[in-house]
Design a protein around this motif. Structure first.
Motif, PDB file in Angstrom:
ATOM      1  N   VAL A  76       0.833  -1.202   0.000  1.00  0.00           N
ATOM      2  CA  VAL A  76       0.000   0.000   0.000  1.00  0.00           C
ATOM      3  C   VAL A  76       0.870   1.255   0.000  1.00  0.00           C
ATOM      4  O   VAL A  76       0.579   2.228  -0.706  1.00  0.00           O
ATOM      5  CB  VAL A  76      -0.978  -0.005   1.189  1.00  0.00           C
ATOM      6  CG1 VAL A  76      -1.688   1.345   1.317  1.00  0.00           C
ATOM      7  CG2 VAL A  76      -2.006  -1.118   1.021  1.00  0.00           C
ATOM      8  N   GLY A  77       1.939   1.235   0.776  1.00  0.00           N
ATOM      9  CA  GLY A  77       2.854   2.380   0.789  1.00  0.00           C
ATOM     10  C   GLY A  77       3.421   2.652  -0.591  1.00  0.00           C
ATOM     11  O   GLY A  77       3.484   3.805  -1.046  1.00  0.00           O
ATOM     12  N   TYR A  78       3.840   1.590  -1.276  1.00  0.00           N
ATOM     13  CA  TYR A  78       4.356   1.744  -2.634  1.00  0.00           C
ATOM     14  C   TYR A  78       3.254   2.237  -3.572  1.00  0.00           C
ATOM     15  O   TYR A  78       3.473   3.103  -4.421  1.00  0.00           O
ATOM     16  CB  TYR A  78       4.921   0.416  -3.124  1.00  0.00           C
ATOM     17  CG  TYR A  78       5.306   0.422  -4.588  1.00  0.00           C
ATOM     18  CD1 TYR A  78       6.260   1.309  -5.070  1.00  0.00           C
ATOM     19  CD2 TYR A  78       4.710  -0.457  -5.479  1.00  0.00           C
ATOM     20  CE1 TYR A  78       6.611   1.321  -6.411  1.00  0.00           C
ATOM     21  CE2 TYR A  78       5.061  -0.457  -6.823  1.00  0.00           C
ATOM     22  CZ  TYR A  78       6.009   0.437  -7.283  1.00  0.00           C
ATOM     23  OH  TYR A  78       6.345   0.447  -8.613  1.00  0.00           O
ATOM     24  N   THR A 301     -10.678   0.525  -5.052  1.00  0.00           N
ATOM     25  CA  THR A 301     -10.154  -0.683  -5.695  1.00  0.00           C
ATOM     26  C   THR A 301      -8.665  -0.840  -5.421  1.00  0.00           C
ATOM     27  O   THR A 301      -8.188  -1.930  -5.076  1.00  0.00           O
ATOM     28  CB  THR A 301     -10.417  -0.637  -7.211  1.00  0.00           C
ATOM     29  OG1 THR A 301     -11.828  -0.657  -7.447  1.00  0.00           O
ATOM     30  CG2 THR A 301      -9.773  -1.809  -7.923  1.00  0.00           C
ATOM     31  N   ALA A 302      -7.922   0.248  -5.571  1.00  0.00           N
ATOM     32  CA  ALA A 302      -6.480   0.196  -5.346  1.00  0.00           C
ATOM     33  C   ALA A 302      -6.158  -0.202  -3.905  1.00  0.00           C
ATOM     34  O   ALA A 302      -5.301  -1.065  -3.650  1.00  0.00           O
ATOM     35  CB  ALA A 302      -5.851   1.548  -5.675  1.00  0.00           C
ATOM     36  N   LEU A 303      -6.855   0.405  -2.952  1.00  0.00           N
ATOM     37  CA  LEU A 303      -6.588   0.100  -1.548  1.00  0.00           C
ATOM     38  C   LEU A 303      -6.945  -1.346  -1.228  1.00  0.00           C
ATOM     39  O   LEU A 303      -6.206  -2.034  -0.509  1.00  0.00           O
ATOM     40  CB  LEU A 303      -7.377   1.050  -0.644  1.00  0.00           C
ATOM     41  CG  LEU A 303      -7.159   0.863   0.857  1.00  0.00           C
ATOM     42  CD1 LEU A 303      -5.705   1.096   1.235  1.00  0.00           C
ATOM     43  CD2 LEU A 303      -8.075   1.807   1.653  1.00  0.00           C
ATOM     44  N   SER A 304      -8.062  -1.837  -1.759  1.00  0.00           N
ATOM     45  CA  SER A 304      -8.465  -3.213  -1.489  1.00  0.00           C
ATOM     46  C   SER A 304      -7.434  -4.206  -2.011  1.00  0.00           C
ATOM     47  O   SER A 304      -7.048  -5.150  -1.309  1.00  0.00           O
ATOM     48  CB  SER A 304      -9.832  -3.481  -2.132  1.00  0.00           C
ATOM     49  OG  SER A 304     -10.239  -4.813  -1.905  1.00  0.00           O
ATOM     50  N   ILE A 305      -6.960  -3.992  -3.229  1.00  0.00           N
ATOM     51  CA  ILE A 305      -5.954  -4.898  -3.797  1.00  0.00           C
ATOM     52  C   ILE A 305      -4.634  -4.762  -3.048  1.00  0.00           C
ATOM     53  O   ILE A 305      -3.930  -5.751  -2.807  1.00  0.00           O
ATOM     54  CB  ILE A 305      -5.788  -4.622  -5.297  1.00  0.00           C
ATOM     55  CG1 ILE A 305      -7.078  -4.969  -6.040  1.00  0.00           C
ATOM     56  CG2 ILE A 305      -4.612  -5.429  -5.879  1.00  0.00           C
ATOM     57  CD1 ILE A 305      -7.095  -4.557  -7.497  1.00  0.00           C
ATOM     58  N   GLY A 306      -4.320  -3.534  -2.624  1.00  0.00           N
ATOM     59  CA  GLY A 306      -3.095  -3.335  -1.850  1.00  0.00           C
ATOM     60  C   GLY A 306      -3.116  -4.081  -0.529  1.00  0.00           C
ATOM     61  O   GLY A 306      -2.120  -4.684  -0.114  1.00  0.00           O
ATOM     62  N   ASP A 310      -0.557  -6.959   0.677  1.00  0.00           N
ATOM     63  CA  ASP A 310       0.207  -6.918   1.927  1.00  0.00           C
ATOM     64  C   ASP A 310      -0.056  -8.155   2.789  1.00  0.00           C
ATOM     65  O   ASP A 310       0.811  -8.584   3.550  1.00  0.00           O
ATOM     66  CB  ASP A 310      -0.138  -5.649   2.717  1.00  0.00           C
ATOM     67  CG  ASP A 310       0.716  -4.460   2.299  1.00  0.00           C
ATOM     68  OD1 ASP A 310       1.861  -4.669   1.871  1.00  0.00           O
ATOM     69  OD2 ASP A 310       0.225  -3.315   2.400  1.00  0.00           O
ATOM     70  N   ALA A 311      -1.263  -8.720   2.663  1.00  0.00           N
ATOM     71  CA  ALA A 311      -1.606  -9.921   3.432  1.00  0.00           C
ATOM     72  C   ALA A 311      -1.138 -11.203   2.753  1.00  0.00           C
ATOM     73  O   ALA A 311      -1.323 -12.298   3.290  1.00  0.00           O
ATOM     74  CB  ALA A 311      -3.113  -9.983   3.656  1.00  0.00           C
TER      75      ALA A 311
END
Length: 387
Positions: A76-78, A301-306, A310-311
């Motif tokens: 997510v940071g990237y 969408t971006a945050l969900s995939i991020g 990460d998980a």
């Protein structure tokens, strides 16, 4: 209400992720935005080495990797960094993602420790630049049909072939070149100084003009056996790197869309026609509402995939979903914003047309819309429609 983040998506960012957002955004506002329209008009980045060193100090090269000086930031940071960079220009996000998600990831994932030690610390700082040679003149969506070949000659490898549409190709110190061998497709570290290697800048582009795009020519390039990336066997290796770069596009497209939305709102509130700002007309407000929905859907969408990434639960089909959905949404937003700006929408005084034509390239590179649609179809039906 905040048009920049209407649903307050960034409330779910951690403190570190917000710090990355704020740092990259401030850098973009101060160091990139004042110049990017001129770079776009000139069709180049005047000082790519200086830009690389500047971005190296910022810490965005290979920031999702660990060790060898890499920041070890989360997905997510990237992604947030990619969003803020592409809010300035797609070519500048591409400058970073080719270096980190393609060239550095290939070395980090498939190289020897000696190869990593030789290249990664210098690539992190921007002292060395890399490019990724997979696409060929007649081999885009079907990389398995590549014609570039590598043959053994004693302990050496000899490479012959051509690669096309290679970002950073003419300024790179090392090219990650994928070639067909008797044992299958393999990856090689090709120094730009190698005899027989040349890179020719592609001119007359209408899109991604603030980016350096090249053709790579390999004419009997002789490499020692140590140039082989030993962990990279078959097409899965380069495709896994492409998935990392596509993930950055998922976030980047949201940034480009956000920039177009904000430009359109600002313009509509100040542009007076028939004795009132055009933002007060119903048709304009409907356009703004549609753009607002697209931008916030893209950010969600971006945050969900991020978070999936990460998980450790992100499948490459999730990334295909994000690229397909977010680039399509960003294209809609850019086109609508341009209609609100009218004639001013075609000038470089505003960012809209620049984003609009850039997104035409973003829609096709690192996987066309059609390829991602078929990837999603296969993921949910179990049936392969590619062949």
């Amino acid at each position: 209400m905040n048009p920049e983040d209407f649903l307050d998506v960034d409330r779910d960012l951690s403190g570190e992720e917000r710090a990355i957002r704020d740092t990259v955004r401030a850098y973009g506002d101060a160091e990139l935005l004042p110049h990017v329209a001129d770079w776009f008009e000139a069709g180049t980045i005047p000082d790519p080495r200086g830009l690389a060193r500047s971005m190296g100090k910022l810490g965005v090269f290979g920031m999702h990797l660990t060790g060898y000086g890499c920041a070890g930031a989360g997905a997510v940071g990237y992604g947030v960094a990619c969003r803020e960079l592409e809010a300035v220009d797609s070519g500048l996000r591409s400058f970073v993602s080719v270096q980190g998600s393609l060239a550095m990831t290939a070395i980090h994932r498939y190289g020897t420790d000696a190869q990593k030690q030789e290249w990664l610390p210098r690539m992190v700082t921007g002292e060395a630049l890399g490019c990724f040679g997979l696409t060929e003149p007649d081999s885009g969506s079907d990389p398995g049909s590549m014609r570039t070949r590598a043959r053994r000659d004693g302990d050496d490898w000899v490479l012959d072939g051509t690669k096309m549409w290679i970002t950073n190709g003419s300024v790179a110190d090392v090219a990650i070149v994928w070639a067909r061998t008797d044992e299958g497709i393999r990856g090689f570290l090709v120094p730009a100084s190698a005899p027989g290697f040349s890179a020719n800048v592609i001119h007359k582009k209408i899109s991604l003009r603030a980016s350096i795009t090249s053709e790579l020519v390999l004419d009997g390039v002789r490499l020692p056996k140590e140039a082989l990336l030993p962990g990279a066997e078959g097409l899965k290796a380069p495709l896994s790197c492409l998935s990392e770069a596509r993930y950055g596009i998922v976030w980047g497209a949201a940034g480009a869309a956000r920039a177009c939305l904000l430009s359109a709102i600002d313009y509509a509130k100040s542009r007076v026609q028939f004795d009132r700002p055009i933002a007060g007309f119903q048709l304009t407000q409907r356009k703004i509402a549609d753009m607002l929905v697209d931008v916030n859907h893209a950010m969600l969408t971006a945050l969900s995939i991020g978070r999936l990434k990460d998980a450790g639960n992100a499948h490459h089909a999730h990334v295909s979903f994000g690229k397909l959905a977010n680039v399509r949404a960003a294209q809609r937003v850019a086109a609508t914003a341009r209609s609100i700006l009218g004639a001013n929408g075609i000038t470089l005084e505003y960012p809209v047309m620049r984003h609009m034509v850039n997104l035409e390239t973003v829609a096709t590179y690192e996987g066309t819309e059609e390829v991602h649609a078929l990837t999603l179809g296969r993921a949910v039906t179990g049936l392969d429609a590619f062949r």
